[in-house]
Each structure stands twice: as structure tokens, then as C-alpha cells.
Design an enzyme around this catalytic site. Structure first.
Site, PDB file in Angstrom:
ATOM      1  N   CYS A   1      -5.530  13.197  13.081  1.00 13.38           N
ATOM      2  CA  CYS A   1      -6.078  11.928  12.636  1.00 13.38           C
ATOM      3  C   CYS A   1      -6.005  10.979  13.818  1.00 13.38           C
ATOM      4  CB  CYS A   1      -5.311  11.376  11.443  1.00 13.38           C
ATOM      5  SG  CYS A   1      -3.696  10.757  11.875  1.00 13.38           S
TER       6      CYS A   1
ATOM      7  N   ARG B   1       0.157  14.381  13.578  1.00 10.31           N
ATOM      8  CA  ARG B   1       0.842  14.136  12.288  1.00 10.31           C
ATOM      9  C   ARG B   1       1.087  15.423  11.488  1.00 10.31           C
ATOM     10  NH1 ARG B   1      -1.548   8.708   9.575  1.00 10.31           N
ATOM     11  NH2 ARG B   1       0.361   8.720   8.385  1.00 10.31           N
TER      12      ARG B   1
ATOM     13  N   ASP C   1       3.798   0.054  12.106  1.00  6.79           N
ATOM     14  CA  ASP C   1       2.623  -0.570  11.488  1.00  6.79           C
ATOM     15  C   ASP C   1       2.457  -2.037  11.879  1.00  6.79           C
ATOM     16  OD1 ASP C   1       2.103   1.827  10.280  1.00  6.79           O
ATOM     17  OD2 ASP C   1       2.884   1.275   8.325  1.00  6.79           O
TER      18      ASP C   1
ATOM     19  N   LYS D   1       0.836  -1.215   0.000  1.00  7.30           N
ATOM     20  CA  LYS D   1       0.000   0.000   0.000  1.00  7.30           C
ATOM     21  C   LYS D   1       0.862   1.252   0.000  1.00  7.30           C
ATOM     22  CE  LYS D   1      -1.805   1.543   4.070  1.00  7.30           C
ATOM     23  NZ  LYS D   1      -1.575   2.951   4.407  1.00  7.30           N
ATOM     24  N   ASN D   2       1.844   1.286   0.924  1.00 12.79           N
ATOM     25  CA  ASN D   2       2.580   2.530   1.116  1.00 12.79           C
ATOM     26  C   ASN D   2       3.615   2.799   0.027  1.00 12.79           C
ATOM     27  OD1 ASN D   2       0.983   3.045   3.256  1.00 12.79           O
ATOM     28  ND2 ASN D   2       2.467   2.413   4.820  1.00 12.79           N
TER      29      ASN D   2
ATOM     30  N   ILE E   1       3.047  18.392   9.133  1.00 19.15           N
ATOM     31  CA  ILE E   1       3.677  18.366   7.805  1.00 19.15           C
ATOM     32  C   ILE E   1       4.745  19.459   7.697  1.00 19.15           C
ATOM     33  CG2 ILE E   1       1.803  17.241   6.548  1.00 19.15           C
ATOM     34  CD1 ILE E   1       0.988  20.021   5.490  1.00 19.15           C
ATOM     35  N   ASP E   2       5.274  19.887   8.867  1.00 19.58           N
ATOM     36  CA  ASP E   2       6.235  20.995   8.874  1.00 19.58           C
ATOM     37  C   ASP E   2       7.506  20.673   8.062  1.00 19.58           C
ATOM     38  OD1 ASP E   2       6.529  19.087  10.986  1.00 19.58           O
ATOM     39  OD2 ASP E   2       8.039  20.338  11.918  1.00 19.58           O
TER      40      ASP E   2
ATOM     41  N   ARG F   1      -4.926  10.788   4.287  1.00 25.24           N
ATOM     42  CA  ARG F   1      -3.878  11.763   4.517  1.00 25.24           C
ATOM     43  C   ARG F   1      -2.797  11.749   3.446  1.00 25.24           C
ATOM     44  NH1 ARG F   1       0.266  12.690   7.205  1.00 25.24           N
ATOM     45  NH2 ARG F   1       0.257  14.523   8.544  1.00 25.24           N
TER      46      ARG F   1
ATOM     47  N   ARG G   1      -9.111  -0.356   4.047  1.00 22.38           N
ATOM     48  CA  ARG G   1      -8.235   0.693   3.504  1.00 22.38           C
ATOM     49  C   ARG G   1      -6.900   0.114   3.062  1.00 22.38           C
ATOM     50  NH1 ARG G   1      -7.455   5.949   6.982  1.00 22.38           N
ATOM     51  NH2 ARG G   1      -6.132   6.223   5.163  1.00 22.38           N
TER      52      ARG G   1
HETATM   53  N1  EPU Z   1       6.225  14.223  11.356  1.00 23.64           N
HETATM   54  C1  EPU Z   1       6.451  15.528  11.732  1.00 23.64           C
HETATM   55  N2  EPU Z   1       6.589  16.465  10.752  1.00 23.64           N
HETATM   56  C2  EPU Z   1       6.489  16.158   9.421  1.00 23.64           C
HETATM   57  C3  EPU Z   1       6.259  14.827   9.049  1.00 23.64           C
HETATM   58  C4  EPU Z   1       6.121  13.861  10.045  1.00 23.64           C
HETATM   59  O1  EPU Z   1       6.529  15.836  12.913  1.00 23.64           O
HETATM   60  O2  EPU Z   1       6.596  17.072   8.575  1.00 23.64           O
HETATM   61  C5  EPU Z   1       6.023  13.191  12.406  1.00 23.64           C
HETATM   62  C6  EPU Z   1       4.591  12.652  12.397  1.00 23.64           C
HETATM   63  O3  EPU Z   1       3.727  13.487  13.143  1.00 23.64           O
HETATM   64  C7  EPU Z   1       4.757  11.278  12.984  1.00 23.64           C
HETATM   65  C8  EPU Z   1       6.171  10.871  12.548  1.00 23.64           C
HETATM   66  O4  EPU Z   1       6.822  12.062  12.120  1.00 23.64           O
HETATM   67  O5  EPU Z   1       4.704  11.324  14.375  1.00 23.64           O
HETATM   68  C9  EPU Z   1       6.211   9.844  11.437  1.00 23.64           C
HETATM   69  O6  EPU Z   1       5.594  10.347  10.282  1.00 23.64           O
HETATM   70  P1  EPU Z   1       6.042   9.953   8.803  1.00 23.64           P
HETATM   71  O7  EPU Z   1       6.007  11.191   7.982  1.00 23.64           O
HETATM   72  O8  EPU Z   1       7.287   9.144   8.843  1.00 23.64           O
HETATM   73  O9  EPU Z   1       4.860   8.980   8.370  1.00 23.64           O
HETATM   74  P2  EPU Z   1       3.814   9.181   7.202  1.00 23.64           P
HETATM   75  O10 EPU Z   1       4.500   9.440   5.920  1.00 23.64           O
HETATM   76  O11 EPU Z   1       2.752  10.096   7.649  1.00 23.64           O
HETATM   77  C10 EPU Z   1       3.910   6.640   6.544  1.00 23.64           C
HETATM   78  C11 EPU Z   1       2.935   5.529   6.344  1.00 23.64           C
HETATM   79  C12 EPU Z   1       2.386   5.072   7.678  1.00 23.64           C
HETATM   80  C13 EPU Z   1       3.553   4.604   8.532  1.00 23.64           C
HETATM   81  C14 EPU Z   1       4.590   5.741   8.678  1.00 23.64           C
HETATM   82  C15 EPU Z   1       5.816   5.342   9.454  1.00 23.64           C
HETATM   83  C16 EPU Z   1       1.991   6.002   4.180  1.00 23.64           C
HETATM   84  C17 EPU Z   1       0.792   6.404   3.387  1.00 23.64           C
HETATM   85  N3  EPU Z   1       1.840   5.992   5.492  1.00 23.64           N
HETATM   86  O12 EPU Z   1       3.195   7.699   7.152  1.00 23.64           O
HETATM   87  O13 EPU Z   1       1.526   3.970   7.415  1.00 23.64           O
HETATM   88  O14 EPU Z   1       3.088   4.222   9.798  1.00 23.64           O
HETATM   89  O15 EPU Z   1       4.994   6.174   7.366  1.00 23.64           O
HETATM   90  O16 EPU Z   1       6.414   4.234   8.889  1.00 23.64           O
HETATM   91  O17 EPU Z   1       3.033   5.679   3.635  1.00 23.64           O
HETATM   92  C18 EPU Z   1      -0.290   2.522   7.742  1.00 23.64           C
HETATM   93  O18 EPU Z   1       0.007   1.989   6.675  1.00 23.64           O
HETATM   94  O19 EPU Z   1      -1.141   2.025   8.540  1.00 23.64           O
HETATM   95  C19 EPU Z   1       0.369   3.769   8.122  1.00 23.64           C
HETATM   96  C20 EPU Z   1      -0.081   4.570   9.070  1.00 23.64           C
END
Ligand code: EPU
Length: 432
Positions: A122, A127, A311, A28-29, A129-130, A98, A403
Site C-alpha cells: 500500500c 505492511r 498519523d 476512525k481507527n 500481516i505475519d 486494508r 477516507r
Molecule cells: N507489521 C508487521 N507485521 C504485522 C503487522 C504489522 O511487520 O503482522 C508492521 C507494519 O508493516 C508496519 C508496522 O508494523 O510497518 C505498524 O503496523 P500496525 O499493525 O501497528 O498498524 P496497522 O494496524 O496496520 C493502524 C492504523 C494506522 C496507524 C497504525 C499505527 C487502523 C485502521 N490503522 O494500522 O492508521 O498508522 O495503526 O498507529 O487502525 C491512518 O489512520 O491514517 C492509519 C494509517
């Protein structure tokens, strides 16, 4: 707990040993990001081994909303981006998934503009996006936010040297996709190293990008002036593989997952072995078997790859609830990923949560109950708990599972599980 009209439920009757082989679907990811990456080049890219899951269908809607033409059948998806007109991802879609925010990088890179509804909170926590936005701003993007949207605009992005505050998966991918068409050589340090990012790099390179360091924490991207459509096969889903291995282990079964390289699950497999599960690794498959009466607890701490995947934390907690002894599970990636613990306790687990630590007093016999799925991985974990429990478990809000897991109950049924999806009305667990 009222049954919500129209919402299907899963009925799991526990106590059966799972046995046999299951082919994992495409990740998926990875698939979601590859779909988005196809925006970088005009024309039709072809993706194979794409899982037919709800998040992929939502991303298809996002791309179609932008003006892409998407065809998807039998695991093969064609994304034709020749007629993309819009640069907006609306609230309705971002709030549903997201990962829609991943369109920012490719859209700014190719069209000079992206407007995306802010994802907001969420069920895994705030989470932020900074890091995505700081990177895009450093690349020369003008960032504006209004009416709940964030907008990034730039004539042509320029290369940067950036040290990410945290190896965020999403930020690494967004900035990588922005940098492939930027002017000059971008260096991203402390980048995420997940196998899905390596898969994305391979696809980008086949589209004409110039990237060094895939799979390491330093990515060097030499910007090119244009990209072309390409074909790619999505790598196997390591989280799905881990989920089915645990499902086999908690039932004292013997389950093989195929279409996955063991090296992407190294630490996870080490932890399974530490619990007492027998694990056999082959080039493209993994087999797990064991007797739950002989399992013992282990401590687990989630971390970015190659650490223990967040995950798989919920599924692991089910195994640790059954294994004898005390285990400590520490969640380091998301602020709010113990939401399912109260549901697991309803099935008989003994777990105490303190901040980002969960202390699991194992050796419990689980018994079936009505539970609700708070999120995708927690839903899968509760289904696994139901398989290990005595009696009938009724899972509600199973749309979370849909999902991210393709044919979830069908794959479990093929392994011998007694699980079925039922509609509204009094279910077979009505005695609960
Ligand atoms: N974070 C920040 N600032 C940012 C980005 C992230 O503080 O700008 C923090 C987040 O708040 C969080 C942590 O960093 O606490 C990890 O976030 P990350 O960006 O690494 O994760 P993501 O891209 O939002 C993806 C997967 C998740 C998986 C995580 C970690 C996708 C669509 N989602 O999320 O998958 O848990 O990486 O490996 O790729 C799932 O599949 O169930 C799922 C949640």
C-alpha cells in the site's frame, strides 16, 4: 498535471487566522474495529459517535458482504450479525481498505473460518500481516493461502501465550478478538497500547468478554463460550484533534478541539509546546494558539503509543517547516511515509529525506501551488500547509482525506478558513 475527470479538488486560500472551537468526531481507527467486533455475537450491536467517513462506509460494505444488516444514520450505527453467512472478504474491498483484514479474528472465533484477500503493498509500504497469522496459527488455526487469499480455519481456537515481535495495532486487535472466544486464558505480551485498543477492550467486555490489562502491554484474556450484542460510544479521534490543533498553530490562530482527553495526546502536546505553541488542557478539550514568527524547531520520532503518533507526522512536518531552525523527523513505524515531502517542497518547504529521517530546514514562507494527496494524513497535512501559504493551493486526489476526516472542509470553514471543494473544469487556482 492533468485533472482527473470527476475527481473533486480542494481549493485553499491561505493567510487567514483560524479561530474558534471544533468538535472532534469519533475515532476512525476505533470505529472500524468496533464494527468488526460486533461479528463476535449474534444479534444487533449499537455504536454511537461513529464518524461518517469513507472507510466506515467501506467497512459497512464488508459487513454487508458477509451478510450483516447495517443501519447508519446521524452517527449511530446498528450492526445486526444474526444472518451472517459468508466468511470471505473479497479483493475489491480489502484493496480499498486494508483494515478489512480485521475480520479474520472475529470470524474464525465465531464461525471457525475466515477467507480474506491478501492486502499486498500500500502507499505506506509493504505492511505485513505475519504477526496476525502467527498468532492465529498458534491458536490452532490452519492457515492456507491460494489465489491471492489467505484462509484461516479452526474448530475452536485455543488460548496461547504470545510475545508479539512488534506492538502491531492490527495484530493486537485481531488476536484479541480471536482470543475472547478461545478455550483457556490467552496472554499477549508486547501488545499495542493505543487508546483505540482500550476502546475495543471496553466494547468486548460489554459484550461479555473477560479481559485484563487494557492499555498496558500485557493483555490477559480469559476465553468465554459466547458473547452477546452490546452498545458503545466511540471515543474521540486524537489524530483529528491533533490535525486541527496544528491547523490553528500554523495560521497563528486560536483553535480549541472538544470531545477529546488531553492525556491521549500527551507527547504530541509536549512537542507543540516545545515548538512554542501555547497549549491549554481541560478535561475534555485542548486549546492551542501562538505566533508562527516565534516558533522554533524540535526533533520528532514516531513510535507506537504512547510515542509520537505516525498519523500526526506529516502534519507536524508542516509546522516544523514554518518554525525557525533545523528539525529532524524520524519515521519508525512505516517504511514509506515521507511520500508527501516532494509535494510539501512544491509549496516552498526545505526538507531532505535520508532513509527514515527527514531533515527540515525551517523558517520558510510557504506559497500556494498544485499538489496531490498521496495518502490520508499527508492530504490533511498539505491542506494545512495551504492554510499557512500565501496565495492559492489546489489539492488533488482529495478522496484520501475523505477516507478519514468527517466534514473536513466544513470544520475548517467554521474556524474561518477559506477552503472549498470544487468539481472538474478550471478551478479558482487556474492561475497556477
Ligand atoms: N507489521 C508487521 N507485521 C504485522 C503487522 C504489522 O511487520 O503482522 C508492521 C507494519 O508493516 C508496519 C508496522 O508494523 O510497518 C505498524 O503496523 P500496525 O499493525 O501497528 O498498524 P496497522 O494496524 O496496520 C493502524 C492504523 C494506522 C496507524 C497504525 C499505527 C487502523 C485502521 N490503522 O494500522 O492508521 O498508522 O495503526 O498507529 O487502525 C491512518 O489512520 O491514517 C492509519 C494509517
Amino acid at each position: 498535471m492533468a485533472v482527473v475527470a470527476g475527481q473533486p479538488r480542494l481549493i485553499v486560500r491561505g493567510g487567514r487566522r483560524l479561530s474558534g472551537a471544533v468538535a472532534v468526531s469519533g475515532a476512525k481507527n476505533s470505529a472500524l474495529k468496533l464494527m468488526v467486533a460486533s461479528l463476535l455475537a449474534p444479534g444487533a450491536s449499537v455504536l454511537r459517535n461513529v464518524p461518517d467517513i469513507q472507510d466506515v462506509r467501506t467497512m459497512q460494505e464488508v459487513l454487508e458482504h458477509l451478510g450483516a444488516v447495517v443501519e447508519f444514520a446521524d452517527g449511530t450505527m446498528t450492526v445486526d450479525t444474526a444472518e451472517v453467512q459468508s466468511h470471505v472478504a473479497p479483493y475489491e474491498l480489502v484493496q480499498r481498505m486494508r483494515a478489512s483484514i480485521q475480520i479474520m479474528g472475529p470470524l474464525v472465533a465465531r464461525f471457525g473460518r475466515a477467507r480474506v484477500a491478501m492486502p499486498g503493498g500500500c502507499n505506506l509500504g509493504p505492511r505485513k500481516i505475519d504477526i496476525h497469522l502467527r498468532g492465529l496459527a498458534d491458536m490452532g488455526g490452519t492457515i492456507r493461502s491460494d489465489h491471492g487469499f489467505v484462509e484461516v480455519a479452526a474448530d475452536r481456537l485455543r488460548a496461547i501465550n504470545m510475545f508479539l515481535d512488534y506492538p502491531s495495532v492490527g495484530a493486537t486487535e485481531n488476536l484479541l478478538m480471536a482470543a475472547v472466544l478461545a478455550e483457556g486464558t490467552t496472554t499477549l505480551e508486547n501488545a499495542a497500547r493505543e487508546p483505540e485498543i482500550v476502546d475495543l477492550c471496553k466494547f468486548l467486555v460489554s459484550m461479555g468478554a473477560d479481559i485484563e490489562g487494557a492499555g498496558s502491554s500485557t493483555l490477559r484474556i480469559n476465553g468465554v463460550s459466547e458473547m452477546h450484542p452490546a452498545e458503545h460510544t466511540v471515543l474521540g479521534d486524537r489524530i483529528e484533534a491533533g490535525t486541527f490543533l496544528i491547523a490553528g498553530a500554523v495560521t497563528g490562530g486560536d483553535v480549541e478541539v472538544t470531545g477529546i482527553s488531553p492525556h491521549v495526546l500527551e507527547l504530541f502536546l509536549f512537542k507543540l509546546r516545545s515548538v512554542g505553541v501555547q497549549v491549554q488542557e481541560n478535561t475534555r478539550s485542548i486549546k492551542a494558539s501562538g505566533d508562527p514568527r516565534s516558533y522554533g524547531g524540535v526533533d520528532v520520532a514516531t513510535l507506537p503509543y504512547p510515542g509520537f503518533a505516525t498519523d500526526l507526522q506529516a502534519q507536524m512536518m508542516v509546522l516544523l517547516s514554518i518554525a525557525k531552525g533545523v528539525s529532524v523527523v524520524t519515521e519508525n513505524v512505516f517504511e514509506n511515509r515521507f511520500g508527501f515531502v516532494d509535494e510539501l517542497i512544491r509549496l516552498g518547504a526545505e526538507i531532505r529525506v535520508d532513509g527514515n529521517h527527514a531533515v527540515v530546514s525551517g523558517g520558510r514562507s510557504l506559497t500556494g501551488a498544485i499538489v496531490r494527496c498521496p495518502d490520508l494524513r499527508a492530504g490533511a497535512a498539505l491542506a494545512i500547509a495551504g492554510l499557512a501559504a500565501e496565495g492559492c493551493t489546489e489539492l488533488r486526489e482529495v478522496y484520501h482525506i475523505d477516507r478519514g476526516y468527517e466534514q473536513f472542509e466544513q470544520k475548517l470553514q467554521a474556524l474561518g478558513a477559506d477552503v472549498e471543494r470544487v468539481g472538474v473544469g478550471s478551478g479558482p487556482c487556474s492561475s497556477l
